[in-house]
Design a protein around this motif. Structure first.
Motif: not given
Length: 128
Positions: A22-25, A69-70, A78-82
């Motif tokens: 997880i990228n918090v920012p 957008g996603e 891009e990966k589904f989980s991201d």
């Protein structure tokens, strides 16, 4: 009921393994963006055309923006989980933004009674 407890237990124990990705920012920026977009939709379009359901419309509009957008980013690889994590963060922010805008920033209240009459007024809250 047992299955819910098993799922919750699994998520509690799996959280440290999942949290390292997880990228918090980045996720906080999705929360802020969701709140901003939902607040703008709630305060402009929804307040003008559908004042009875403005929070729901703001949340739905902001969620639609992130889904498109996603979806485009997933089409590019891009990966589904991201994408799912970004969507969840954005939806949380959209919920906050639409609720805060509807309940605290937009004071005119529109109510419909069972007879079909419409009542428009201002509400003021003050603690004594």
């Amino acid at each position: 009921m047992k299955i819910v407890l098993w799922i919750c237990g699994f998520l509690v124990f799996a959280t440290p393994a999942l949290a390292e990705g997880i990228n918090v920012p980045g996720e906080l920026s999705h929360v802020a963006g969701g709140a901003l977009i939902a607040g703008v939709i709630t305060g402009t379009v929804a307040d003008k055309y559908w004042p009875e359901h403005r929070a729901m419309i703001g949340f739905t509009g902001s969620t639609a923006v992130i889904l498109v957008g996603e979806g485009l980013q997933m089409a590019e690889g891009e990966k589904f989980s991201d994408s799912l994590l970004d969507i969840a963060s954005h939806m949380f922010g959209a919920m906050l933004g639409a609720t805060i805008t509807d309940r605290f920033l937009l004071l005119p209240i529109v109510e419909h009674d069972k007879a079909g009459a419409t009542k428009i007024g201002m509400m003021m809250r003050q603690s004594f």
